[in-house]
Motif scaffolding. Structure first.
Motif, PDB file in Angstrom:
ATOM      1  N   LEU A 190       0.856  -1.171   0.000  1.00 54.58           N
ATOM      2  CA  LEU A 190       0.000   0.000   0.000  1.00 54.58           C
ATOM      3  C   LEU A 190       0.899   1.229   0.000  1.00 54.58           C
ATOM      4  O   LEU A 190       1.808   1.347   0.827  1.00 54.58           O
ATOM      5  CB  LEU A 190      -0.846  -0.021   1.278  1.00 54.58           C
TER       6      LEU A 190
ATOM      7  N   LEU B 128       0.852   5.187   0.489  1.00 47.65           N
ATOM      8  CA  LEU B 128       0.071   6.326   0.922  1.00 47.65           C
ATOM      9  C   LEU B 128       0.863   7.590   0.582  1.00 47.65           C
ATOM     10  O   LEU B 128       1.933   7.819   1.161  1.00 47.65           O
ATOM     11  CB  LEU B 128      -0.182   6.274   2.439  1.00 47.65           C
TER      12      LEU B 128
ATOM     13  N   ALA C 157       5.909   3.067   0.597  1.00 49.07           N
ATOM     14  CA  ALA C 157       5.032   1.921   0.336  1.00 49.07           C
ATOM     15  C   ALA C 157       5.273   0.917   1.457  1.00 49.07           C
ATOM     16  O   ALA C 157       6.414   0.649   1.832  1.00 49.07           O
ATOM     17  CB  ALA C 157       5.370   1.300  -0.998  1.00 49.07           C
ATOM     18  N   LYS C 158       4.176   0.419   2.018  1.00 49.91           N
ATOM     19  CA  LYS C 158       4.310  -0.572   3.095  1.00 49.91           C
ATOM     20  C   LYS C 158       3.647  -1.860   2.648  1.00 49.91           C
ATOM     21  O   LYS C 158       2.555  -1.840   2.058  1.00 49.91           O
ATOM     22  CB  LYS C 158       3.577  -0.101   4.354  1.00 49.91           C
ATOM     23  N   GLU C 159       4.287  -2.944   2.939  1.00 53.93           N
ATOM     24  CA  GLU C 159       3.638  -4.215   2.636  1.00 53.93           C
ATOM     25  C   GLU C 159       2.578  -4.497   3.708  1.00 53.93           C
ATOM     26  O   GLU C 159       2.837  -4.347   4.912  1.00 53.93           O
ATOM     27  CB  GLU C 159       4.639  -5.366   2.615  1.00 53.93           C
TER      28      GLU C 159
END
Lengths: 275, 776
Positions: free
Chosen positions: A111, A113, A119-121
């Protein structure tokens, strides 16, 4: 958990379907029909793009809308990569969801934001969360295990009207296999006899009550294959209803890895790829 | 009415057949009588509070499911207790209608790193830890999560909760017994297990209502048999009045079922009350009949004379009693209304049966053998005559003492608390209250205050200034005794920290709405009652223990004051949910009961004035009622007993029943006075007849109500005691204050004939009220 609705799923609707013309259809058993439906969901290798707009009527009377630019790169029997770039609403513009569905592995979701910048898993045990408040979940983007999870019985054949078009359909009763991890253990499917596209579906919960429905509302063709240009999913018990329409379907030259690289999400621009 | 009585006397079999047909016709619907314990069903669908709740439910959904709570005094962080929690979870999950089961083991813990947002079960795979290391890691994860600590595991680590979420179409009443069975099989070894849920509570209440009715009704019946046997010492003297009240109960319950009234926590005592109240008419009529036959009057003439004399008092006292119960129609609380209507129907049915059934049966049976009433006095009459001599001699003292008692009791009324909490009604030892106490002690409290914030713009709730305003409100709530608040502010701060690699400094509201929107993306449309689908509105939920209904009202008023002061712009805030519901219920219940009491007093006084043809007579009859009401409330005030949902009804009912004694006394006194023009002689004659009847009547009704002290619910027990007490006070007032007034002032109405009519030259005919004389 899987939902039968998944195979009504988005992949089928988003992309061109594998051609199954030439298969002798007269002799198909119910389970074979189910297998054909699943084959319909397995894309040929290639890259596609489309604009997906989902309007959701919520039980509280509010309607929300989310429009995404969707990019898919499919490698048959290897992996499917999907990127959803939010265009609307404006406050979420640029928010991006990246999904890797690698054969034999659990799907992975990132994702991005824009306000956070990274980006973060999303490392969740399940992927049942609703996608942007719609009737489908992140897991629904990952393809289906229809034939593995369900057995089918052919009830009858009947004519289904989709928009102004009348289609001949098999009507199947599907039942979850004993070891299947599913939310809705039974259902009824209306499957196009020629193209093996699910035209309608009714899904029942463990209490035997109708829980959700699916209905294609507009059919189109993409590269000579039948596709749903619009469909409606409804959660009968809650009254939530999502109408999804697709536009600008494109076949692209193979999208490079950088498009589906989590590290590249902050700089991704759909306009660079035709949308 | 005379025609009906003549019909019953001359065609007794026909009259009996008609009674039996009516009774049978109304007996069958009783089998379909349903029970209702759902608080929400007690208010009309059009009620403002219900509309508010429906609207809130429509916007935010219904969140209540079933909670299973485990307590271990040595702490729940031990393998055995956690294994039970795992087993319970696994056994409840597959039940049909169960959507999800969240326990401390499978509750989701969100953590963030530089590259990942992880959502994991507190214990891997939701399985109970088996090694010390696993146990400690699990404990650390729970205690390190703001979302879990204090919610799924109590802060002291001694209690855990398992939340059972149901499918929207699930039948909670079918699932609950299955959960109870699972829970019961796992209790013990230091683990106490509690169930918290509407259906569970309803089942508990329903079972107790049934048990109470099965015990109290036969007990009351037995008591009535004893009283009747003492009064009449004949089988007919027992069976005939019993038949009258049983038939009146059948009529009341049958009509209750036919009109769709359910059996509620209030109305389930109606059959017992009808036994106590309805028996009086039968006693009076039979007494009068015995009196007449003792004179040697032929049977038919004796019956007709009896009914001629008794129809007036029976009708008048039944009407006033019915008015007392019908005054409950002023309540907005449906169970009280329904109870009032049903009991009034029963009272009127008892009246009709007394006037039809008794003459019919009497005409079929031989006249009883009774002794000559003119010979000798019975002990009770001697006591009453002695009492009256004192009253006449010290009548001014009696009046001054009565005024003093009235003043003393009225002075206490301001100290009276209105306490309509569940604990007050059920009693603190009731299983449901023990569960609520458990929730209060371990999980922030069983009461909820819910405040809706409405911004009227999409995503307005995600604006930082609004979120800060909500946090200020939450701080205010905590300053007012709210233990825990839950709102969007928690999720936003939590996600902000998680998306910044769990850096605690980010446990704060971001400065711009865009960041908040991004953080909330994963929860879009899925925030339950924290926000609606486009975050234009949402709620703050506060949890607190409910000590008293007064505390609930105080909190509601304080919060309303805060909202009025702080939310004056384009953002609106209003209370919805349990606290405001209960506050309004408490306030309106008190107001409507006081209104009902006032209405009853006025209506009964007016009715008595009308029937007696004198306003003065009506006002004198009302004096003992005022004293009774003041006494009832004053005693409660001085003994620290608050008014509750049941005792709030006592005064209005006591007025309706208690006025009978005044009516009996004044009417008889008036008749005697008109005959003798001598107050002392009239009083003696009145006491010998009516005084005894009043005493028996009051004792019977008081005993009937006293039976309710054996009820399971504290509210019902207190109600029974209060009514029993007020009956005694009412009767005592009637035979002391009224004679003191009548002998002191001999008002002019005593000389007149009410509603005199000329019939065959008889100018002295009046609706005569009571003619009790010494009867064996």
């Amino acid at each position: 958990m899987n939902r039968i609705g998944r195979m009504a799923g988005l992949i089928v609707a988003l992309t061109a379907a594998l051609s199954i013309a030439g298969i002798a259809q007269d002799t198909l058993t119910a389970d074979e029909i189910l297998t054909r439906v699943e084959m319909q969901g397995q894309q040929e290798s290639g890259s596609f793009a489309t604009i997906m707009k989902t309007d959701t009527e919520h039980p509280d009377g509010i309607t929300t809308s989310v429009t995404s630019a969707v990019f898919i790169r499919s490698e048959l029997d290897v992996a499917t990569h999907m990127l959803l770039y939010i265009l609307e609403p404006a406050r979420d513009h640029g928010l991006t969801v990246l999904i890797w569905a690698v054969e034999g592995e659990d799907s992975r979701i990132w994702l991005f934001l824009p306000a956070i910048g990274d980006a973060k898993e999303l490392d969740a045990e399940g992927q049942d969360e609703s996608f942007a408040g719609t009737t489908f979940s992140y897991g629904d983007f990952g393809g289906g295990d229809l034939a593995d999870d369900f057995t089918a019985e052919l009830l009858r054949e009947e004519t289904v009207t989709v928009g102004e078009e009348e289609r001949e359909a098999y009507v199947l009763a599907v039942t979850a296999r004993p070891d299947a991890d599913v939310d809705q253990p039974t259902g009824t499917l209306w499957i196009d006899k020629e193209e093996f596209l699910i035209l309608r579906g009714e899904y029942f919960n463990e209490s035997g009550n109708l829980e959700s429905t699916f209905a294609a509302t507009m059919l189109g063709t993409f590269e000579d294959d039948l596709v749903a240009d619009a469909f409606v999913q409804e959660e009968v018990l809650t009254g939530k209803r999502s109408t999804t329409t697709f536009s600008s379907r494109l076949r692209l030259d193979d999208l490079p890895d950088e498009v589906f690289d989590p590290a590249g999400l902050p700089t991704f621009d759909p306009a660079d790829w035709g949308l | 009415m005379n025609r009906i009585i003549h019909f019953a006397v001359d065609r007794p079999w026909w009259a009996l057949a008609m009674v039996v047909v009516v009774a049978l016709a109304l007996a069958f619907p009783i089998l379909n009588l349903r029970q209702e314990t759902d608080f929400r069903e007690f208010l009309s669908d059009n009620d403002e509070i219900i509309k508010l709740m429906d609207e809130a439910e429509k916007r935010y959904g219904r969140t209540m499911g079933i909670l299973v709570m485990v307590r271990n005094v040595d702490g729940i962080y031990n393998p055995a207790t956690l294994a039970k929690i795992e087993e319970m979870t696994e056994r409840i999950e597959p039940l049909v209608g169960v959507k999800a089961v969240t326990s401390p083991l499978n509750a989701q813990v969100i953590t963030g790193t530089e590259s990942t947002i992880k959502v994991r079960s507190a214990s891997p795979g939701g399985a109970a830890p088996t090694t010390t290391e696993e146990l400690e890691a699990f404990r650390a994860r729970v205690e390190g999560s703001r979302m879990l600590e204090g919610n799924v595991v109590s802060s002291d680590g001694r209690a855990a909760s398992i939340s059972v979420e149901l499918e929207l179409d699930a039948d909670e009443y079918a699932i609950t017994p299955e959960i109870v069975e699972i829970v019961r099989s796992l209790e013990g070894d230091g683990d106490e297990i509690y169930i918290y849920g509407d259906a569970y509570f309803d089942t508990l209440m329903t079972e107790e209502m049934e048990t109470d009715l099965n015990v109290l009704f036969p007990l009351a019946l037995l008591l009535m048999v004893v009283v009747l046997f003492i009064s009449f010492v004949t089988v007919r003297g027992v069976l005939v009045p019993i038949a009258v009240v049983v038939l009146s109960v059948i009529v009341a319950m049958g009509i209750m079922s036919l009109v769709g009234f359910p059996m509620t926590m209030v109305s389930f005592i109606a059959p017992v009350l009808l036994l106590a109240i309805g028996i009086a008419d039968g006693i009076h009529v039979l007494n009068r009949y015995n009196e007449e036959t003792a004179k040697g009057t032929p049977k038919r003439e004796a019956i007709l004379k009896t009914m001629e004399d008794m129809k007036g008092p029976v009708v008048m006292t039944s009407l006033t009693t019915a008015v007392g119960f019908l005054s409950l129609l002023s309540s907005f609380f449906l169970p009280q209304k329904q109870f009032g209507v049903v009991t009034a129907i029963g009272v009127l049915a008892a009246m009709v049966f007394s006037l039809v059934l008794i003459p019919a049966v009497m005409s079929l049976l031989k006249p009883p053998r009774v002794r000559d009433l003119s010979k000798g006095l019975r002990p009770l009459t001697r006591v009453l005559l002695g009492f009256e001599r004192l009253v006449i001699r010290f009548r001014r003292v009696v009046l001054i003492v009565a005024l003093g008692v009235l003043a003393f009791m009225v002075a206490g009324i301001p100290m009276l608390d209105v306490e309509t909490s569940n604990e007050e009604f059920l009693g603190k030892d009731h299983p449901a209250i023990r569960i609520l106490t458990f929730v209060d002690e371990h999980f922030s409290g069983g009461m909820q205050i819910q405040i809706e914030i409405e911004t009227y713009r999409a995503y307005g709730l995600e604006e930082p200034e609004i979120l800060h305003k909500m946090m200020d409100l939450e701080a205010f709530l905590r300053s007012q005794g709210v233990v825990k608040t839950i709102s969007l502010t928690d999720v936003v701060r939590e996600m902000n920290q998680r998306f910044h690699a769990d850096d605690p400094t980010y446990y704060a509201i971001p400065d711009d709405a865009g960041t908040v929107g991004n953080l909330m993306w994963l929860f879009t449309g899925d925030t339950g009652d924290m926000a609606n689908s486009n975050s234009s509105a949402g709620t703050i939920v506060g949890l607190y223990p409910m000590d008293s209904s007064g505390d609930v009202s105080r909190l509601a008023r304080a919060v309303q004051g805060y909202l009025d002061e702080q939310f004056t712009g384009d953002v609106e805030a209003r209370m919805i949910g349990a606290t405001v519901l209960m506050d309004r219920l408490f306030t309106r219940m008190t107001q409507s009961q006081l209104l009902g009491l006032g209405t009853t007093l006025v209506a009964v006084t007016a009715l008595v004035s009308l029937l007696m043809g004198s306003v003065i007579a009506g006002l004198i009859a009302a004096i003992p009622l005022l004293l009774t009401v003041a006494f009832s409330m004053g005693i409660m005030a001085y003994t620290g007993q608050p008014l509750d949902v049941m005792t709030l009804m006592v005064s209005a009912i006591a007025v309706g029943i208690g006025v009978d004694y005044s009516i009996h006394f004044i009417s008889r006194f008036r008749r005697e006075y008109r005959a003798h023009r001598d107050a002392t002689r009239s009083l003696q004659a009145t006491i010998r007849s009516t005084g005894r009847g009043i005493t028996y009547n009051a004792l019977t009704v008081a005993l009937g109500f006293f039976i309710l002290v054996f009820a399971s619910f504290k509210g019902i027990r207190m109600f029974g005691l209060q009514i029993a007490l007020t009956m005694i006070v009412s009767a005592l007032s009637a035979i002391s204050i009224i004679p003191a007034i009548l002998t002191e002032w001999t008002p002019r109405f005593l000389e007149s004939v009410p509603w005199a009519r000329r019939t065959n030259g008889n100018q002295d005919e009046e609706p005569q009220v009571d003619t009790h004389k010494e009867a064996s």
